[in-house]
Design an enzyme around this catalytic site. Sequence first.
Site, mmCIF file in Angstrom:
data_model
loop_
_atom_site.group_PDB
_atom_site.id
_atom_site.type_symbol
_atom_site.label_atom_id
_atom_site.label_comp_id
_atom_site.label_asym_id
_atom_site.label_seq_id
_atom_site.Cartn_x
_atom_site.Cartn_y
_atom_site.Cartn_z
ATOM 1 C CE LYS A 115 16.697 -55.209 31.065
ATOM 2 N NZ LYS A 115 15.371 -55.814 30.445
ATOM 3 C CE LYS A 197 20.952 -60.526 31.318
ATOM 4 N NZ LYS A 197 19.564 -61.161 31.673
ATOM 5 C CE LYS A 200 15.445 -60.943 24.189
ATOM 6 N NZ LYS A 200 15.049 -60.383 24.852
HETATM 7 N N1 AQP Z 1 22.320 -64.959 29.493
HETATM 8 C C1 AQP Z 1 21.235 -65.788 30.125
HETATM 9 N N2 AQP Z 1 21.294 -67.066 30.340
HETATM 10 C C2 AQP Z 1 20.677 -67.997 30.566
HETATM 11 N N3 AQP Z 1 18.844 -67.270 30.766
HETATM 12 C C3 AQP Z 1 18.625 -66.230 29.838
HETATM 13 N N4 AQP Z 1 18.410 -65.512 30.086
HETATM 14 C C4 AQP Z 1 17.934 -64.614 29.072
HETATM 15 N N5 AQP Z 1 19.702 -64.064 29.346
HETATM 16 C C5 AQP Z 1 19.786 -65.547 29.752
HETATM 17 C C6 AQP Z 1 16.451 -66.165 30.256
HETATM 18 O O1 AQP Z 1 15.351 -65.936 28.724
HETATM 19 C C7 AQP Z 1 14.033 -65.915 29.174
HETATM 20 C C8 AQP Z 1 14.175 -64.606 27.795
HETATM 21 O O2 AQP Z 1 14.747 -63.491 28.381
HETATM 22 P P1 AQP Z 1 13.947 -61.903 27.866
HETATM 23 O O3 AQP Z 1 13.768 -61.461 27.171
HETATM 24 O O4 AQP Z 1 12.541 -61.541 28.539
HETATM 25 O O5 AQP Z 1 13.981 -60.961 28.993
HETATM 26 P P2 AQP Z 1 16.355 -61.018 29.150
HETATM 27 O O6 AQP Z 1 16.166 -61.685 30.807
HETATM 28 O O7 AQP Z 1 15.650 -59.147 29.577
HETATM 29 O O8 AQP Z 1 17.164 -61.288 28.294
HETATM 30 P P3 AQP Z 1 18.586 -60.450 27.729
HETATM 31 O O9 AQP Z 1 18.738 -61.121 26.370
HETATM 32 O O10 AQP Z 1 19.247 -60.018 28.997
HETATM 33 O O11 AQP Z 1 17.936 -59.277 27.315
HETATM 34 P P4 AQP Z 1 17.862 -57.199 27.898
HETATM 35 O O12 AQP Z 1 19.231 -56.834 27.217
HETATM 36 O O13 AQP Z 1 16.301 -56.844 27.265
HETATM 37 O O14 AQP Z 1 18.048 -57.617 29.470
HETATM 38 C C9 AQP Z 1 14.479 -65.510 30.258
HETATM 39 O O15 AQP Z 1 13.592 -66.634 30.872
HETATM 40 C C10 AQP Z 1 15.247 -65.085 30.723
HETATM 41 O O16 AQP Z 1 15.261 -66.036 31.944
#
Ligand code: AQP
Length: 331
Positions: A115, A197, A200
Amino acid sequence: MQNKKSRVFSGIQPTGNIHLGNYLGAIKNWVDRQDHYENIFCVVNSHAITIPQDPKILKEKTFELSAMLLACGIDPKKSTLFIQSQVQEHTSLAWLLTCITPMGDLNRMTQFKDKSQKNPKSILSGLFNYPNLMSADILLYQSDFVPVGEDQKQHIELARDTALRFNRDFGETFVIPKPLIMQEGARIMGLDDPSKKMSKSSGDKPNHLIALIDTPEEILKKFKKATTDSQNLITFDKERLGVYNLLTIYQCFTQKSQKTIEEEFKGEGYGKLKSKIAEVVIESLRPIRESYNYLITQKDYLEKILAEGAKSAREIAQKTYQDAKEKMGLI
Ligand code: AQP
């Protein structure tokens, strides 16, 4: 006498639109196992501000995500659902944990590296300290398990190390949590680039993610454009990232075995595979989207559920925080 249920805690950030990765890696498992555990689920809005957010949009997204979790099947009768910033012990305990966590441990976190690389000119200290807040989230509730996607495993290991360190130095205080990671769906990859992966924060790329609120037309279009390869061979081969990712999504929704799926698509081309997956995903997400569209108009109901959730969460959190605070000698 009935055996006491194990407690699970998990959180999700109100940033961007919830996508198939969040759903298959986390939310679906929370919903499917609600009867097995005592469940606490949290919209982690204080985590969201580790990356600059527009305050008005953050508030909207917090309610949207709460409505989406209910639409996905989180049942307030079986699970506590609340907003992180409404239980102040999260940030209070995070400070205590920050004071016992070496910088070196935080420096190793791959999510921090990823990040901060996305915005190298402005790396905020909140982003660096974020895993301490996540440890506080988990430890406050004396959680036995934390159901998450693969990407969060390292943070949970840190929470375990922190709990062990605290217990060793100040006396038995926290339950040592364990990650709960599913075999399938723990890491859903971007449709545009299956080496990354689904995330968002990459949602501005047109064919990267399938959002749970996408229309059937959008879902079909995105699957049709998904990156595959030139082999036209439909097998669960981890080396062929794009096809493997599509088949994994199909498997998560249909619950069929890999062998059955490979049989089903024997001799078929990628066009057929993509339209079949789109069909299954569209039909599975349809009731969620419909329920979401209704719930998002019911602001009073949402606020009531979240207030009740915060009240029950607070009861546990206050007790744990007081104990930890006193053990550290804070008046
Ligand atoms: N690609 C993924 N595959 C499986 N699980 C995933 N998670 C996130 N992306 C994947 C799981 O979703 C839960 C909530 O995620 P979060 O919003 O708290 O955190 P994150 O990992 O930051 O999600 P994003 O979508 O990847 O957002 P950004 O872009 O902000 O980094 C968690 O249990 C996570 O493991």
